[in-house]
Design an enzyme around this catalytic site. Structure first.
Site, PDB file in Angstrom:
ATOM      1  N   LYS A 261       0.864  -1.190   0.000  1.00  0.00           N
ATOM      2  CA  LYS A 261       0.000   0.000   0.000  1.00  0.00           C
ATOM      3  C   LYS A 261       0.894   1.232   0.000  1.00  0.00           C
ATOM      4  O   LYS A 261       1.691   1.427   0.907  1.00  0.00           O
ATOM      5  CB  LYS A 261      -0.904   0.003   1.234  1.00  0.00           C
ATOM      6  CG  LYS A 261      -1.602   1.348   1.495  1.00  0.00           C
ATOM      7  CD  LYS A 261      -2.550   1.316   2.702  1.00  0.00           C
ATOM      8  CE  LYS A 261      -3.061   2.723   3.042  1.00  0.00           C
ATOM      9  NZ  LYS A 261      -3.966   2.743   4.214  1.00  0.00           N
ATOM     10  N   ASP A 266      -2.609  10.352   3.216  1.00  0.00           N
ATOM     11  CA  ASP A 266      -3.997   9.944   3.459  1.00  0.00           C
ATOM     12  C   ASP A 266      -4.706  10.996   4.299  1.00  0.00           C
ATOM     13  O   ASP A 266      -4.659  10.965   5.521  1.00  0.00           O
ATOM     14  CB  ASP A 266      -4.017   8.577   4.158  1.00  0.00           C
ATOM     15  CG  ASP A 266      -5.440   8.099   4.432  1.00  0.00           C
ATOM     16  OD1 ASP A 266      -6.388   8.697   3.872  1.00  0.00           O
ATOM     17  OD2 ASP A 266      -5.593   7.119   5.195  1.00  0.00           O
ATOM     18  N   LYS A 273     -10.051  13.171   7.750  1.00  0.00           N
ATOM     19  CA  LYS A 273      -9.523  12.858   9.076  1.00  0.00           C
ATOM     20  C   LYS A 273      -9.469  14.121   9.923  1.00  0.00           C
ATOM     21  O   LYS A 273      -9.364  15.219   9.377  1.00  0.00           O
ATOM     22  CB  LYS A 273      -8.100  12.303   8.945  1.00  0.00           C
ATOM     23  CG  LYS A 273      -8.010  10.875   8.453  1.00  0.00           C
ATOM     24  CD  LYS A 273      -6.554  10.410   8.432  1.00  0.00           C
ATOM     25  CE  LYS A 273      -6.437   8.998   7.878  1.00  0.00           C
ATOM     26  NZ  LYS A 273      -7.092   7.979   8.716  1.00  0.00           N
ATOM     27  N   ASP A 284       1.744   6.756   5.270  1.00  0.00           N
ATOM     28  CA  ASP A 284       0.744   5.749   4.890  1.00  0.00           C
ATOM     29  C   ASP A 284       1.190   4.955   3.650  1.00  0.00           C
ATOM     30  O   ASP A 284       0.424   4.178   3.088  1.00  0.00           O
ATOM     31  CB  ASP A 284      -0.607   6.434   4.658  1.00  0.00           C
ATOM     32  CG  ASP A 284      -1.776   5.478   4.888  1.00  0.00           C
ATOM     33  OD1 ASP A 284      -1.579   4.449   5.558  1.00  0.00           O
ATOM     34  OD2 ASP A 284      -2.876   5.776   4.390  1.00  0.00           O
ATOM     35  N   ASP A 343     -12.087   7.123   3.669  1.00  0.00           N
ATOM     36  CA  ASP A 343     -10.867   6.954   4.459  1.00  0.00           C
ATOM     37  C   ASP A 343     -10.458   5.473   4.562  1.00  0.00           C
ATOM     38  O   ASP A 343      -9.371   5.168   5.027  1.00  0.00           O
ATOM     39  CB  ASP A 343     -11.069   7.565   5.850  1.00  0.00           C
ATOM     40  CG  ASP A 343      -9.769   7.761   6.607  1.00  0.00           C
ATOM     41  OD1 ASP A 343      -8.698   7.677   5.961  1.00  0.00           O
ATOM     42  OD2 ASP A 343      -9.828   8.011   7.824  1.00  0.00           O
ATOM     43  N   GLU A 345      -9.350   3.651   2.289  1.00  0.00           N
ATOM     44  CA  GLU A 345      -8.871   3.708   0.906  1.00  0.00           C
ATOM     45  C   GLU A 345      -7.806   2.665   0.592  1.00  0.00           C
ATOM     46  O   GLU A 345      -7.631   2.270  -0.549  1.00  0.00           O
ATOM     47  CB  GLU A 345      -8.324   5.117   0.604  1.00  0.00           C
ATOM     48  CG  GLU A 345      -6.861   5.379   0.995  1.00  0.00           C
ATOM     49  CD  GLU A 345      -6.600   5.276   2.494  1.00  0.00           C
ATOM     50  OE1 GLU A 345      -7.556   5.359   3.282  1.00  0.00           O
ATOM     51  OE2 GLU A 345      -5.422   5.118   2.876  1.00  0.00           O
ATOM     52  N   ARG A 347      -7.557  -0.479   1.205  1.00  0.00           N
ATOM     53  CA  ARG A 347      -8.081  -1.742   0.652  1.00  0.00           C
ATOM     54  C   ARG A 347      -8.522  -1.579  -0.792  1.00  0.00           C
ATOM     55  O   ARG A 347      -8.487  -2.537  -1.572  1.00  0.00           O
ATOM     56  CB  ARG A 347      -9.207  -2.261   1.557  1.00  0.00           C
ATOM     57  CG  ARG A 347     -10.410  -1.369   1.625  1.00  0.00           C
ATOM     58  CD  ARG A 347     -11.299  -1.665   2.829  1.00  0.00           C
ATOM     59  NE  ARG A 347     -10.727  -1.131   4.073  1.00  0.00           N
ATOM     60  CZ  ARG A 347     -11.262  -1.302   5.280  1.00  0.00           C
ATOM     61  NH1 ARG A 347     -12.374  -2.012   5.420  1.00  0.00           N
ATOM     62  NH2 ARG A 347     -10.696  -0.772   6.346  1.00  0.00           N
TER      63      ARG A 347
HETATM   64  N1  BES Z   1      -4.051   4.803   6.877  1.00  0.00           N
HETATM   65  C1  BES Z   1      -5.146   4.561   7.736  1.00  0.00           C
HETATM   66  C2  BES Z   1      -4.808   3.615   8.888  1.00  0.00           C
HETATM   67  C3  BES Z   1      -3.796   4.112   9.870  1.00  0.00           C
HETATM   68  C4  BES Z   1      -4.193   4.751  11.026  1.00  0.00           C
HETATM   69  C5  BES Z   1      -2.448   3.889   9.667  1.00  0.00           C
HETATM   70  C6  BES Z   1      -3.251   5.186  11.934  1.00  0.00           C
HETATM   71  C7  BES Z   1      -1.506   4.329  10.586  1.00  0.00           C
HETATM   72  C8  BES Z   1      -1.911   4.970  11.726  1.00  0.00           C
HETATM   73  C9  BES Z   1      -6.293   3.945   6.937  1.00  0.00           C
HETATM   74  O1  BES Z   1      -6.392   4.356   5.626  1.00  0.00           O
HETATM   75  C10 BES Z   1      -7.560   4.351   7.613  1.00  0.00           C
HETATM   76  O2  BES Z   1      -7.871   5.507   7.591  1.00  0.00           O
HETATM   77  N2  BES Z   1      -8.246   3.382   8.191  1.00  0.00           N
HETATM   78  C11 BES Z   1      -9.459   3.624   8.878  1.00  0.00           C
HETATM   79  C12 BES Z   1     -10.446   2.579   8.425  1.00  0.00           C
HETATM   80  C13 BES Z   1     -11.851   2.868   8.828  1.00  0.00           C
HETATM   81  C14 BES Z   1     -12.370   4.057   8.085  1.00  0.00           C
HETATM   82  C15 BES Z   1     -12.696   1.645   8.535  1.00  0.00           C
HETATM   83  C16 BES Z   1      -9.181   3.506  10.358  1.00  0.00           C
HETATM   84  O3  BES Z   1      -8.362   2.685  10.765  1.00  0.00           O
HETATM   85  O4  BES Z   1      -9.769   4.281  11.112  1.00  0.00           O
HETATM   86 ZN    ZN Z   2      -4.653   4.943   4.738  1.00  0.00          ZN
HETATM   87 MN    MN Z   3      -7.489   6.138   5.385  1.00  0.00          MN
END
Ligand code: BES
Ligand code: ZN
Ligand code: MN
Length: 496
Positions: A261, A266, A273, A284, A343, A345, A347
């Site tokens: 990824k 992000d 966010k 990210d 968010d 994204e 996947r």
């Molecule tokens: N890049 C983030 C996950 C992340 C969070 C990585 C903190 C490193 C530190 C990912 O894209 C994300 O935003 N995931 C969300 C998923 C949710 C919307 C289902 C999350 O983990 O809150």
């Molecule tokens: Zn992300």
């Molecule tokens: Mn995200």
């Protein structure tokens, strides 16, 4: 940092590091300096309570006449518990101690330091490896550092009686190059490292014999990668997919695919966010960074294996063209996805590159690395990467590679229940589950893009790509997590 191995008599300048076991014989450097100083070294360790316990470290300003500026005693614990990873930690801790001084050279005095059953060459090489790993600094943007704020240390000598140490280290040096590349990529801010400039950095691997292919937006459109393209469409920076091929193995062996990824920033997109902490999302792309560093390590050391690294590079931003919550996209696999949260994204990016990897390279084994969910940090803190796998053998091999390399993994569940969570009323699936088990429902989403018969593992490395505190042999900041893991996996399973 220059690293040399020597058997010659000690050149007595700079700092000397003398490791010792609680239950081992004193090293020859300890004995000779102690004699020269009428027992001062022994008195100093006694008064400081230094007994050689693991993690103990005692820095002494050398008494006049010794030659060295500083003596650093490091404890290695009991001989029978000592591992090669402990050797890395020891090398890293000693290096950190000396980096804080103005000493220009550091000598590891390893004559007489050995553990039964451990090869002296490996021991010396791993200490050097730990020291180099710990010496990393990302200060290219700090233009106002005074000379005396920069570390003075430029040279590490390893004094060992083992003639094989130098060649044992040569391999590790390539691995370290890979870790440093990953750390550089992960440290770069998103205005400097965006999909196109990241792809450019990948091209530099061509000099090592890696074949690098870059897909642009037009090609991706033709291939039908609308899940990936949807994520990037709100950004002024165009998306890219990069494939890095290292074919060091047998001609007709299907390659293993490492898939990363690479969200270079992000913001969350329209599902924006919160501001505080958003800057963390420059890393990210840690999965893509690890894959790129691993390819550099493998090509550097000319691994006898066929490996392809595939990374999906996008920037997730919220402009007027951005994807909206509720949008439905058709992935390259033909499956449709209801994007309920822009968010989630990572996947979407992985869905298309996992599929593309299988179409083009027909791998039997595929491993993806992604900073995919914040929830994996809730579950595993910053201690482990989360391991999800559809194959027991592969899971076992990865857990073992984690133990051996120090890039630890912990197995997480991936059962039918999690797949149920991503059913959509209007499309084949939605891109979020509920608040229960979000790391596993994310993995279940990816599993839908793995073809039958392919052994696949997903590593959620959100808790491992970055560290806020100094560790040994990893200084704070970008860790380079995944490079040593993937390298060890290749060594143990493909180069047997
Ligand atoms: N890049 C983030 C996950 C992340 C969070 C990585 C903190 C490193 C530190 C990912 O894209 C994300 O935003 N995931 C969300 C998923 C949710 C919307 C289902 C999350 O983990 O809150
Ligand atoms: Zn992300
Ligand atoms: Mn995200």
């Amino acid at each position: 940092m220059q690293i040399i191995f020597t058997k010659a008599a000690l050149s007595k300048t700079g700092a000397v590091v003398i490791p010792s076991f609680v239950d081992g014989p004193s090293s020859s450097a300890f004995i000779s300096i102690n004699e020269e100083t009428d027992g001062a070294l022994e008195r100093a360790s006694k008064s400081a309570g230094f007994s050689g316990k693991k993690g103990q470290i005692l820095e002494i300003v050398a008494p006049g006449g010794v030659g060295f500026g500083r003596i650093v005693l490091v404890g290695a614990g009991k001989t029978q518990n000592f591992t090669l990873l402990d050797a890395e930690t020891l090398g890293g801790s000693a290096l950190a101690k000396v980096m804080r001084t103005r000493e220009k050279t550091l000598l590891f005095a390893l004559d007489g330091f050995s553990a039964p059953g451990m090869d002296n060459a490996d021991l010396a090489a791993r200490i050097a490896f730990g020291a180099r790993l710990r010496s990393y600094q990302f200060d290219k943007y700090r233009t106002k550092l005074e000379k005396d704020q920069k570390p003075a240390l430029t040279k590490i000598s390893i004094h060992t009686p083992s003639s094989a140490a130098k060649s044992a280290y040569a391999t590790l040096d390539y691995i370290c190059n890979g870790v440093f590349l990953t750390r550089d990529l992960v440290s770069e801010p998103a205005n400097i490292l965006f999909p196109e400039s990241f792809a450019q950095r990948c091209r530099e691997l061509e000099s090592l014999g890696v074949r690098v292919k870059v897909l642009g937006v037009e090609e991706m459109k033709k291939l039908g990668m609308h899940a990936l393209l949807g994520v990037g469409q709100g950004s002024a920076n165009e998306s890219r997919v990069v494939a890095m091929e290292w074919m060091g193995g047998k001609k007709n062996d299907a390659p293993v695919c490492f898939v990363g990824k690479g969200v270079t920033f992000d913001s969350g997109g329209i599902s924006l966010k919160p501001g505080p902490g958003m800057w963390d999302m420059k890393w990210d792309m840690g999965g893509a960074g690890a894959v790129t560093g691993a390819l550099m390590a493998l090509a550097g050391r000319k691994a006898k294996a066929n490996v392809v690294g595939i990374i999906g590079l996008v920037e997730n931003m919220p402009d007027g063209n951005a994807q909206r919550p509720g949008d439905i996209v058709t992935s390259m696999s033909g499956q449709t996805i209801e994007v309920l949260n822009t968010d989630a994204e990572g996947r979407l990016v992985l869905a298309d590159i996992l599929w593309w990897a299988q179409e083009v390279y027909k791998p039997k084994t595929m491993i993806d690395l992604a900073t995919l969910t914040g929830a994996i940090i809730v579950a595993l803190a910053n201690e482990f990467g989360g391991l999800f796998a559809n194959n027991e053998t592969l899971a076992g091999q990865l857990l073992e590679a984690g133990e051996a390399s120090g890039d630890l993994l912990w197995r997480m569940p991936l059962t039918k229940a999690f797949d149920e969570m991503i059913k959509s009323d209007v499309a084949d699936m939605k891109n979020i589950g509920g608040k229960e088990g979000p790391s596993s429902s994310a993995a279940a989403f990816l599993a839908r893009f793995v073809k039958p018969g392919v052994a696949w593992a997903h590593l959620d490395i959100a808790g491992k790509a970055w560290t806020d505190k100094d560790q040994s042999p990893t200084p704070k900041g970008a860790t380079g997590y995944g490079v040593r893991l993937l390298n060890e996996f290749v060594r143990a399973t493909l180069e047997k």
